[in-house]
Design an enzyme around this catalytic site. Structure first.
Site, PDB file in Angstrom:
ATOM      1  N   GLU A  87       1.019  -1.129   0.088  1.00 13.54           N
ATOM      2  CA  GLU A  87       0.006   0.066   0.005  1.00 13.54           C
ATOM      3  C   GLU A  87       0.797   1.502  -0.002  1.00 13.54           C
ATOM      4  O   GLU A  87       0.295   2.228  -0.558  1.00 13.54           O
ATOM      5  CB  GLU A  87      -0.945   0.055   1.164  1.00 13.54           C
ATOM      6  N   SER A 501     -51.565 -25.856  36.782  1.00 13.61           N
ATOM      7  CA  SER A 501     -51.619 -26.440  38.068  1.00 13.61           C
ATOM      8  C   SER A 501     -50.050 -26.354  38.541  1.00 13.61           C
ATOM      9  O   SER A 501     -49.887 -26.960  39.728  1.00 13.61           O
ATOM     10  CB  SER A 501     -52.034 -27.841  37.942  1.00 13.61           C
TER      11      SER A 501
END
Length: 840
Positions: A87, A501
């Site tokens: 780069e 229940s």
């Protein structure tokens, strides 16, 4: 001649001054509103948060961008050199802009004019930092000028090392990876210091165009760009030619490893994400680099997912029937061998398909079996799928009775053609080949049976399972439904359902807290409640509407899940007490004061039910369920800890050889004796009552739950060190069955609980429930509540609060709900009528 020379000098001077003036003007014009580059000194890039299971394996990554921040000192020189060569070869020497690179790029671009090639750039790493972090990537001359000015300023303000650190952690490298740390893991499943020269060069090849160098889609272009980077590294003398040639001879072997290697617990991870956002906000959660330690036990989670799915499939096969193929495709007979591959590849995978299942098409159908084709996906994405064919025997389709429009099921299939036809797209699970049978005397060995498959179908019914530690409240496993792929809705934490229940223990605990023993009798008989003007009357019944036991001990009422006894007990204790108990146990915060609530008509979650039962198992301490153990920020500072016990010695550098004694600061939901009495009768539910299918051959307690019209099936149970809650039902409530189908909590949810517990506790020592100090254990006849010899048939040890055992002064002498009577525990008809607001 002299005058001409002077004129030229003047023009040049004037031009130079004019150019300088223009440059000064441009500098001040474009630099007037530039972003403040000084923020880069203390800049902390957005970093993904990582969530870990209890064994430190990766559970999830929470991020808007996949990035792992790596300090420059921890980035290997090999990686730094690769990116600089690719780069910005003059990075260490230029002042932010590289004039030589600009000149070379200009010449090259002039030479390539008209060729159609893309112009090359000359941005330095510093300019890329300015573009990525400050000015954006707009394509314009103005942006390039601003970028160059910022590059000069950044170079004066920051060291080269800091600039490179920012660049290497910010650069986008494809596949959702930002920065070299994330890219190394994404492409190679490696840390940076494990990369080879070839791998480092490939990462450095990506910044210009990650998609163009995708190793799966464009392997040749990717290799060519990587080799170019290797040549640049040789030219820059950061890599010797021999190493470069060896690296160039290496193919790009992409192995996306550790990002994919995570504990599969999607519902748990999503609930953690929601809790983190609620506590810290979305930005901190997805960009703050948090390290989150959770309570998840991966082994228990795998068991939870599997046993829940097996239970849902068992119900679906029993009640849902075969709903037919997921799709149909036309298969021309003249080119069947190729057409099925093309058309099956274009058929989407149905939601809810488990990872082990395959989407297949029926190619042939006989009486005893069908032949199906499916496509095996290769590990490498750039390779085409591999066609496979398998036998689908009738025995593996025997469950597939047709679902009828009236909700019933058709007859069992007698031939494969009763279930599938050519062109049907179905779900299968490949099964391993059976081993070859040993040869008998004077007979050849039978060959192994061909590879085969089993017919599969994603059920419509849903469910949830939560397992937690009753001492700490740490959630060890959480399964929120059939498949996260099909639905993100978490039925363990988000679905409000009636517990039926399974709620009754929170009614009965109020009786124990008031001093009533498990032998206290409550009338089991029909009654009617006047609901008030214009509201009619309520006639509650037991599950078996024609079965009434008369005066019945509390223990039997719980074991047989007697509705009428529960309402009478709630009336005796008062609904305010019941509501207070549900609040203390963390089940429902503000229970409506109606008697239907005593039968579980209120709404709660599976997680809250598990936490409520945990207080019974741990001696009465309220449990706050927790999925997150601790959270650290990006710098390692602990910013959240679930364990809130104070510990001054824990902060000492050398706390000593003896662990600190931490105080128990948990709220007391109930007293230890009441909690143990509840444990004892819930053990009876499993050994003799409605929950026998949850019996796992070791001490276990629990309660079934079934709501009106069989809309919900529950089982919540526990051992001394593990609590598990299971719920099964439909997202859009509809009956799990009818009155004759017996699709209750005991038959739908309890088997899932039992399957999970047996496997989860395999190999663990059997631990009994321990009685607390002060409790009296007396042998009784459970059916009558009277004292009995230890060797009497059916006698059991009952837990009593001192002074309430048989023969003592405080022993119960009356019946709750009886029309007449007196003594401890009795209630006259008038008092009961008043408490119920009119009972007949």
């Amino acid at each position: 001649m002299g005058r001409l020379f002077g004129l030229l000098v003047g023009l040049v001077t004037l031009g130079t001054v004019a150019a300088g003036g223009v440059a000064v003007w441009a500098w001040h014009h474009y630099a007037a509103d530039l972003p403040d580059y000084a923020v880069l000194k203390d800049y902390e890039p957005p970093v993904m948060s990582r969530v870990y299971a209890g064994d430190s394996r990766l559970l999830a990554e929470l991020a808007t961008e996949r990035r792992i921040f790596v300090p420059i000192d921890s980035i290997p020189k090999l990686v730094q050199d690769a990116f600089i060569s690719a780069e910005d070869q003059n990075f260490w020497t230029h002042p932010g802009v590289d004039p030589g690179a600009i000149l070379r790029a200009a010449i090259t671009n002039l030479q390539q004019m008209g060729t159609g090639r893309r112009p090359i750039g000359a941005s330095t790493i510093t300019q890329q930092v300015a573009k990525n972090m400050l000015v954006g990537n707009e394509v314009s001359l103005e942006r390039k000028i601003r970028e160059a000015i910022l590059a000069f300023r950044i170079e004066r303000a920051l060291t080269k090392e800091r600039i490179l650190e920012l660049y290497l952690n910010e650069i986008f490298l494809g596949q959702g990876a930002y920065g070299v740390g994330a890219a190394a893991m994404t492409y190679f499943g490696k840390a940076l210091d494990e990369l080879t020269p070839a791998e480092a060069a490939y990462l450095a090849a990506l910044p210009k165009a990650p998609n163009n160098y995708n190793p799966w889609r464009f392997p040749e272009a990717a290799k060519g760009r990587r080799d170019w980077v290797l040549d640049r590294m040789v030219a820059d003398r950061v890599l010797d030619p021999a190493t470069a040639e060896t690296a160039k001879a290496t193919p790009i072997q992409v192995r996306p490893g550790r990002f994919a290697e995570r504990v599969p617990a999607e519902y748990f991870a999503e609930e953690v994400r929601r809790q983190l956002i609620a506590r810290f906000g979305e930005t901190a959660t997805t960009q703050g680099g948090l390290t989150v330690r959770t309570s998840l036990d991966p082994r228990l989670q795998e068991i939870a997912d599997r046993t829940l799915r097996e239970g849902l499939m068992a119900y679906d096969r029993r009640r849902g029937g075969w709903r037919g193929p997921v799709a149909r495709i036309d298969l021309p007979a003249d080119r069947l061998a190729t057409a099925w591959v093309e058309r099956l590849a274009a058929t989407p995978r149905p939601p809810g398909t488990l990872p082990a299942w395959r989407v297949a098409v029926v190619l042939e159908v006989g009486r005893e079996q069908a032949r199906v084709g499916w496509l095996e996906r290769p590990e490498r994405p750039n390779l085409p799928p591999m066609p496979r064919t398998l036998a689908l025997p009738l025995a593996e389709m025997a469950w597939a009775r047709r679902a009828l429009p009236n909700g019933g099921l058709g007859p069992a299939p007698r031939a494969a053609s009763d279930v599938v036809a050519v062109g049907d797209v179905i779900l299968i699970e490949p099964l391993p080949a059976e081993p070859a049978q040993a040869a008998a005397r004077n007979r050849p060995a039978r060959p192994a049976l061909p590879e085969r498959a089993s017919l599969r179908q994603a059920p419509e019914v849903e469910g949830a399972l939560v397992a937690l530690d009753p001492t700490t409240g740490r959630v060890l496993a959480l399964s929120g439904g059939w498949s996260f792929d099909r639905s993100w809705f978490n039925r363990a934490t988000q679905a409000l359902r009636q517990p039926g229940s399974a709620f009754k223990p929170f009614v009965y605990i109020t009786a124990f807290e008031a001093g009533l023993p498990p032998t206290q009798k409550v009338l089991d008989a029909p009654f009617v409640i006047d609901l008030g003007p214009g509201q009619g009357r309520w006639r509650p019944t037991n599950y078996n509407e024609s079965e009434f036991g008369g005066p019945t001990p509390i223990r039997v009422g719980m074991e047989k899940s007697k509705n009428l006894m529960t309402i009478r007990l709630a009336a005796q204790m008062g609904l305010d007490r019941v509501a207070d108990a549900t609040r203390r146990f963390g089940v429902i915060d503000n229970l409506e004061r109606t008697y239907a609530m005593a039968l579980g008509a209120g709404e709660t979650t599976v997680l809250r039910m598990a936490a409520g039962y945990a207080a019974f198992a741990n001696g009465g301490k309220r449990v706050e369920p927790s999925l997150i153990d601790s959270v650290q920020d990006r710098n390692g500072k602990v910013i959240f800890r679930a364990d809130r016990r104070p510990c001054d010695r824990c902060r000492e550098p050398s706390p000593g050889p003896v662990p600190p004694d931490l105080p128990d600061v948990r709220e007391q939901a109930t007293d230890p004796i009441s909690a143990f009495q509840m444990v004892s009768i819930l053990q009876g539910v499993v050994t003799r009552g409605t929950g026998t299918r949850a019996n796992i051959g070791r001490p276990v307690a629990g309660k079934t739950g079934t709501t009106n019209d069989w809309l919900d099936a529950w089982f919540v149970g526990f051992t001394p060190d593990l609590v598990v809650a299971v719920w099964v039902g439909f997202d859009e409530p509809r009956p799990l069955g009818g009155a004759r189908d017996n699709e209750t909590g005991g038959n739908v949810a309890a088997p899932i609980f039992g399957a999970f517990m047996r496997e989860a506790l395999e190999g663990r020592p059997v631990v009994p429930f321990r009685a607390p100090d002060g409790v009296r254990m007396v042998w009784v006849n459970p059916n009558t509540g009277e004292a009995a010899p230890a060797n009497a048939p059916g006698a059991l040890l009952e837990a009593f609060r001192p002074g309430t055992e048989p023969g003592s002064e405080g022993a119960p002498t009356g019946v709750i709900g009886a029309a007449a009577g007196g003594g401890r525990g009795a209630s006259g008809a008038a008092a009961l009528d008043a408490s119920l607001g009119g009972l007949y």
